[in-house]
Write a protein that holds these residues in place. Structure first.
Motif, PDB file in Angstrom:
ATOM      1  N   MET A   1      -2.685   2.659 -13.036  1.00  0.00           N
ATOM      2  CA  MET A   1      -2.115   1.965 -11.879  1.00  0.00           C
ATOM      3  C   MET A   1      -1.991   0.482 -12.194  1.00  0.00           C
ATOM      4  O   MET A   1      -1.249  -0.246 -11.537  1.00  0.00           O
TER       5      MET A   1
ATOM      6  N   ASN B   1      -3.836   4.668   3.537  1.00  0.00           N
ATOM      7  CA  ASN B   1      -2.421   4.297   3.511  1.00  0.00           C
ATOM      8  C   ASN B   1      -1.515   5.530   3.602  1.00  0.00           C
ATOM      9  O   ASN B   1      -0.723   5.791   2.711  1.00  0.00           O
TER      10      ASN B   1
ATOM     11  N   ARG C   1      -0.553  10.560 -13.599  1.00  0.00           N
ATOM     12  CA  ARG C   1      -1.035  10.306 -12.238  1.00  0.00           C
ATOM     13  C   ARG C   1      -1.085  11.586 -11.415  1.00  0.00           C
ATOM     14  O   ARG C   1      -1.777  11.645 -10.405  1.00  0.00           O
TER      15      ARG C   1
ATOM     16  N   PHE D   1      -7.135   5.150  -1.966  1.00  0.00           N
ATOM     17  CA  PHE D   1      -7.255   3.695  -1.937  1.00  0.00           C
ATOM     18  C   PHE D   1      -8.258   3.209  -0.910  1.00  0.00           C
ATOM     19  O   PHE D   1      -8.743   3.964  -0.072  1.00  0.00           O
TER      20      PHE D   1
ATOM     21  N   GLN E   1       1.911   1.826  -3.567  1.00  0.00           N
ATOM     22  CA  GLN E   1       0.771   2.308  -4.340  1.00  0.00           C
ATOM     23  C   GLN E   1       0.468   3.761  -4.031  1.00  0.00           C
ATOM     24  O   GLN E   1       0.151   4.540  -4.925  1.00  0.00           O
ATOM     25  N   ALA E   2       0.565   4.103  -2.728  1.00  0.00           N
ATOM     26  CA  ALA E   2       0.287   5.489  -2.346  1.00  0.00           C
ATOM     27  C   ALA E   2       1.237   6.425  -3.077  1.00  0.00           C
ATOM     28  O   ALA E   2       0.812   7.453  -3.619  1.00  0.00           O
ATOM     29  N   ALA E   3       2.525   6.049  -3.105  1.00  0.00           N
ATOM     30  CA  ALA E   3       3.505   6.919  -3.753  1.00  0.00           C
ATOM     31  C   ALA E   3       3.276   6.960  -5.259  1.00  0.00           C
ATOM     32  O   ALA E   3       3.261   8.032  -5.867  1.00  0.00           O
ATOM     33  N   LEU E   4       3.062   5.791  -5.864  1.00  0.00           N
ATOM     34  CA  LEU E   4       2.847   5.750  -7.316  1.00  0.00           C
ATOM     35  C   LEU E   4       1.577   6.505  -7.680  1.00  0.00           C
ATOM     36  O   LEU E   4       1.520   7.193  -8.700  1.00  0.00           O
ATOM     37  N   GLY E   5       0.540   6.384  -6.845  1.00  0.00           N
ATOM     38  CA  GLY E   5      -0.731   7.049  -7.112  1.00  0.00           C
ATOM     39  C   GLY E   5      -0.605   8.564  -7.095  1.00  0.00           C
ATOM     40  O   GLY E   5      -1.406   9.273  -7.697  1.00  0.00           O
ATOM     41  N   LEU E   6       0.407   9.062  -6.372  1.00  0.00           N
ATOM     42  CA  LEU E   6       0.629  10.505  -6.326  1.00  0.00           C
ATOM     43  C   LEU E   6       1.466  10.977  -7.495  1.00  0.00           C
ATOM     44  O   LEU E   6       1.741  12.171  -7.626  1.00  0.00           O
TER      45      LEU E   6
ATOM     46  N   ALA F   1       9.428   6.181  -5.512  1.00  0.00           N
ATOM     47  CA  ALA F   1       8.639   5.418  -4.544  1.00  0.00           C
ATOM     48  C   ALA F   1       9.563   4.557  -3.694  1.00  0.00           C
ATOM     49  O   ALA F   1       9.393   4.463  -2.479  1.00  0.00           O
TER      50      ALA F   1
ATOM     51  N   VAL G   1      -1.754  17.717  -4.970  1.00  0.00           N
ATOM     52  CA  VAL G   1      -1.095  17.691  -6.281  1.00  0.00           C
ATOM     53  C   VAL G   1      -1.927  18.462  -7.318  1.00  0.00           C
ATOM     54  O   VAL G   1      -1.528  18.590  -8.463  1.00  0.00           O
TER      55      VAL G   1
ATOM     56  N   TYR H   1       4.344  15.806   0.232  1.00  0.00           N
ATOM     57  CA  TYR H   1       5.166  14.942  -0.632  1.00  0.00           C
ATOM     58  C   TYR H   1       4.870  15.140  -2.122  1.00  0.00           C
ATOM     59  O   TYR H   1       5.775  15.331  -2.923  1.00  0.00           O
TER      60      TYR H   1
ATOM     61  N   ARG I   1      -3.829  14.519   0.659  1.00  0.00           N
ATOM     62  CA  ARG I   1      -2.563  14.250  -0.012  1.00  0.00           C
ATOM     63  C   ARG I   1      -2.766  14.222  -1.527  1.00  0.00           C
ATOM     64  O   ARG I   1      -1.948  14.739  -2.287  1.00  0.00           O
TER      65      ARG I   1
ATOM     66  N   SER J   1       0.836  -1.211   0.000  1.00  0.00           N
ATOM     67  CA  SER J   1       0.000   0.000   0.000  1.00  0.00           C
ATOM     68  C   SER J   1       0.870   1.260   0.000  1.00  0.00           C
ATOM     69  O   SER J   1       0.460   2.289  -0.542  1.00  0.00           O
ATOM     70  N   ILE J   2       2.068   1.172   0.595  1.00  0.00           N
ATOM     71  CA  ILE J   2       2.965   2.332   0.617  1.00  0.00           C
ATOM     72  C   ILE J   2       3.442   2.649  -0.802  1.00  0.00           C
ATOM     73  O   ILE J   2       3.463   3.798  -1.234  1.00  0.00           O
TER      74      ILE J   2
ATOM     75  N   PHE K   1       1.673   7.735   4.543  1.00  0.00           N
ATOM     76  CA  PHE K   1       3.068   7.374   4.736  1.00  0.00           C
ATOM     77  C   PHE K   1       3.384   7.447   6.223  1.00  0.00           C
ATOM     78  O   PHE K   1       2.834   8.288   6.920  1.00  0.00           O
TER      79      PHE K   1
ATOM     80  N   MET L   1      -5.460   9.412  -6.893  1.00  0.00           N
ATOM     81  CA  MET L   1      -6.135   8.194  -6.449  1.00  0.00           C
ATOM     82  C   MET L   1      -6.178   8.104  -4.925  1.00  0.00           C
ATOM     83  O   MET L   1      -5.231   8.467  -4.231  1.00  0.00           O
TER      84      MET L   1
ATOM     85  N   ASN M   1      -5.892   5.621 -14.443  1.00  0.00           N
ATOM     86  CA  ASN M   1      -4.629   6.345 -14.230  1.00  0.00           C
ATOM     87  C   ASN M   1      -3.439   5.394 -14.377  1.00  0.00           C
ATOM     88  O   ASN M   1      -2.363   5.661 -13.872  1.00  0.00           O
TER      89      ASN M   1
END
Lengths: 443, 261
Positions: B62, B104, B93, B100, A329-334, A341, B174, B116, B170, A326-327, B106, B98, B60
């Motif tokens: 993913m 989640n 992206r 989830f 994914q969170a980074a990639l999703g941003l 990531a 962006v 971030y 978060r 999930s970490i 960080f 997105m 997107n």
């Protein structure tokens, strides 16, 4: 159908208030289950007790044997720094000062103390009380401070190892004179010196600052410690970045196919290859092919780096895998790139695990002897290495060499060096625990 | 209304045409045609395994991170072909954010969590600008009042609902055009869920939102358009009101009345 027919009869045979879990048979089964559990716990406790006892015996033996090495027999002598024997007053040239006849000064001082020992054999027996290192110590004193020339000073000088083990009672002091290394006349002088407080066990600084020597009373571990330090430094500098990069690539970026599978299997196999094989590899490749110097910590570090690399890769991959997806994914999703990531989020979270694995690999490397024998780090080296390419030895090899020496005085030195090695290992494990605690994060 | 073409006058923000998605040999989505209108909430509903999350994640890209996943057909963001080779996934992206299923955040501070995204995309020139973005995003996510005075604390120390709003903040930081939400409330209690739903309703004034949900009530409450997926195909799509009161397909009728799913 017969079963079903029989069942009502069984039920009828039981008292009305008892269910199927309350019969005698069920109670016996329950009892057997508890007994099995108790047995298992007992066996487990016995295993732990056994290993604790083994550890206690080991530590007790090593500490018992080694602790005496931290104190060394010294004799206090009144030394006249006669310019005749050394150099004219006013000389400052170190090389000249070091060349003086310091042995004569010691002999003279001893003879003044024991005038009755005037015969040639007695004089020799008197000289044999002192270590060869005593002369070197005097020479260094004068070289450091030339104004000593012409003066008289009381100086504590190391006694010979024979005297040392005798004073410490490590040899049979009641044996017949012919079987003793310390003869009766020497015994008399020792007792006389002891009586006036001029012979005593003093803290053995030399053991922590010196390097190897032929004389057990003059040896030190510092040469081995510095050699180990340089070796591990090279190992860490090579294995840590390479290991992490390999782990990140394999875990996060490499496609999962036959090739990466083969690589993975081979890395796991490499971790199990006997360390001496890495020594042979180092000898053939680094020394034979690349012509690197023998006995150098730099080469030893490279060999140990090859040995530690698979362990670090495996530990780092396990740590990376433990970071929840999930970490990522969170980074990639941003909109972080895969590398971002990993570097910003996954790697920091995996760091405690990677560091722990690395330090354990380093501790393993610190205790490694066999591969270093193959690349010549087993040489007798009396100087503390100044750079990683100087000839050097490492702590475990030093222990190996001392354990091989015949003289009685080396027994306690071997154990003492093991204590020093164990202290370093403990410190490294402590560092691993502290680092893990410091970097540990929950998610 | 069998196809997914938008009939309303709202401009189309994202559109899918004949989209097939495969996981290895298995086809997860078959010929999806769907328009996502701008500045509104589109809900994707359907029983488990129907492909609604797969569709969401292909918007997107993913799905790129899933091994063996292939997408065919055409997905457009405005006029940009999302799956064109020239498209930069990182940029895409940033435009299509997105949120989830499981919150989640960080394992860093609240501030770092929000900062971030702007940081990696270089959205702030100075510390003040970054501070302003963080504050604005947290305000938009309705979290500022609760955490504004403790931005340095860890994001993982918040409650589940707060964590999910932090994840939304978060994503907002962006400045995306579209926000994809994959069952954002499934791990939350009813009160936290109500919070998020209110938030979604406010956000649609500025953003285009696509939300996958298992809750019919949620779809009915927050969305303007609803798409019903079943066994990898898009069965029916239309105004939420129409879908829930007068569905044209029997399967939709069956699902929303609870006969299967």
């Amino acid at each position: 159908m017969t079963d079903m027919a029989a069942e009502p009869n069984q039920l009828a045979a039981m008292p009305a208030d008892q269910g199927i879990h309350m019969t005698d048979k069920a109670k016996r089964r329950l009892k057997a289950r508890y007994a099995a559990e108790r047995r298992f716990r007992l066996i487990g406790m016995a295993a732990i007790l056994f290993s604790l006892a083994a550890l206690a015996v080991l530590l007790f033996t090593i500490l018992g044997n080694g602790f005496t090495a931290f104190r060394q027999t010294h004799v206090q002598l009144e030394i006249q720094f006669e310019p005749d024997q050394i150099a004219p007053v006013g000389t400052t040239d170190t090389a000249k000062l070091m060349q003086g006849n310091y042995g004569a000064l010691i002999t003279k001082s001893l003879q003044q103390r024991f005038p009755e020992a005037s015969s040639r054999s007695n004089r020799r027996a008197l000289e044999a009380l002192m270590s060869a290192g005593a002369e070197v110590q005097l020479a260094r004193m004068v070289a450091d401070d030339p104004s000593l020339l012409g003066q008289t000073r009381k100086v504590w000088l190391p006694a010979h190892s024979n005297v040392d083990v005798f004073v410490k009672g490590q040899v049979d002091t009641t044996a017949a004179e012919a079987d003793r290394r310390i003869k009766d006349n020497q015994l008399g002088w020792i007792n006389a010196l002891k009586a006036t407080g001029d012979l005593e066990l003093r803290f053995n600084t030399r053991f922590f600052t010196g390097a190897d020597s032929r004389e057990p009373e003059l040896v030190g571990v510092w040469g081995g410690v510095v050699g180990s330090f340089y070796t591990l430094l090279v190992t860490l500098a090579v294995a840590f970045p390479l290991g992490i990069m390999a782990a990140i690539y394999l875990e996060e970026f490499a496609p999962k196919n036959r090739w990466t599978e083969i690589i993975e299997v081979n890395i796991n196999n490499l971790a199990a290859v006997p360390s001496i094989v890495y020594g042979l590899l180092g000898l053939a490749v680094f020394i034979g092919f690349f012509g690197m110097p023998r006995s150098a910590p730099f080469v030893g570090g490279l060999v140990l780096a090859l040995m530690s690399l698979p362990v670090i890769i495996i530990a780092a991959r396990a740590a990376l895998r433990a970071v929840p997806p999930s970490i990522r994914q969170a980074a990639l999703g941003l909109g972080a790139s895969p590398l971002q990531a990993v570097l910003h989020h996954v790697l920091p979270l995996a760091m405690p695990g990677i560091l722990t694995g690395t330090i354990i690999a380093m501790a393993h490397a610190l205790g490694e002897t066999a591969p270093l024998l193959m690349i010549g780090m087993v040489a007798f080296i009396v100087d503390v290495p100044a750079t990683p390419v100087d000839a050097a030895t490492v702590l475990p090899v030093q222990i190996f060499m001392w354990a091989d020496s015949a003289e009685r005085g080396f027994v306690e030195k071997t154990s003492a060096a093991i204590i020093v090695l164990l202290v370093f290992l403990l410190l490294m494990n402590l560092a691993a625990i502290l680092l893990r605690k410091k970097f540990e994060r929950r998610w | 209304m069998q196809n997914g073409y938008s009939t309303s006058n709202a401009p189309v923000k994202m559109s899918a045409r004949k989209v097939d998605v495969f996981y290895g040999d298995k086809q997860a989505l078959k010929g999806i045609d769907l328009d996502v209108p701008a500045r509104s909430v589109t809900a994707l509903i359907g029983p488990s395994g129907c492909g609604k999350s797969t569709f969401l994640r292909s918007l997107n890209r993913m799905n790129d991170t899933v091994r063996g996943c292939r997408v065919q057909g055409e997905i457009k963001l405005d006029t940009l072909d999302v799956y064109d080779n020239s498209v930069d996934v990182v940029q895409l992206r940033a435009r299509v954010g997105m949120v989830f299923q499981k919150p989640n955040p960080f394992p860093k501070s609240i501030y770092e969590n929000v900062a971030y995204g702007p940081r990696i995309h270089g959205l702030a020139e100075s510390r003040e600008e970054l501070d302003a973005i963080v504050e604005k995003s947290l305000k938009q996510a309705g979290l500022w009042k609760e955490v504004g005075d403790r931005l340095a604390e860890g994001g993982t120390g918040l409650s589940g609902g707060q964590q999910q709003r932090l994840c939304i903040a978060r994503a907002l930081a962006v400045s995306p055009e579209v926000i994809l939400m994959d069952e954002p409330c499934s791990a939350l209690d009813p009160i936290a869920t109500a919070h998020i739903e209110e938030l979604i309703d406010e956000l649609r004034e500025e953003y285009t939102i696509v939300i996958v949900t298992h809750s019919m009530q949620q779809a009915a409450r927050v969305s303007q358009r609803t798409a019903f997926f079943h066994l990898g195909i898009l069965v029916e799509t239309g105004d939420t009101k129409t879908i829930f009161t007068n569905p044209s397909d029997e399967r939709t009728q069956g699902y929303i009345t609870g006969r299967f799913g």
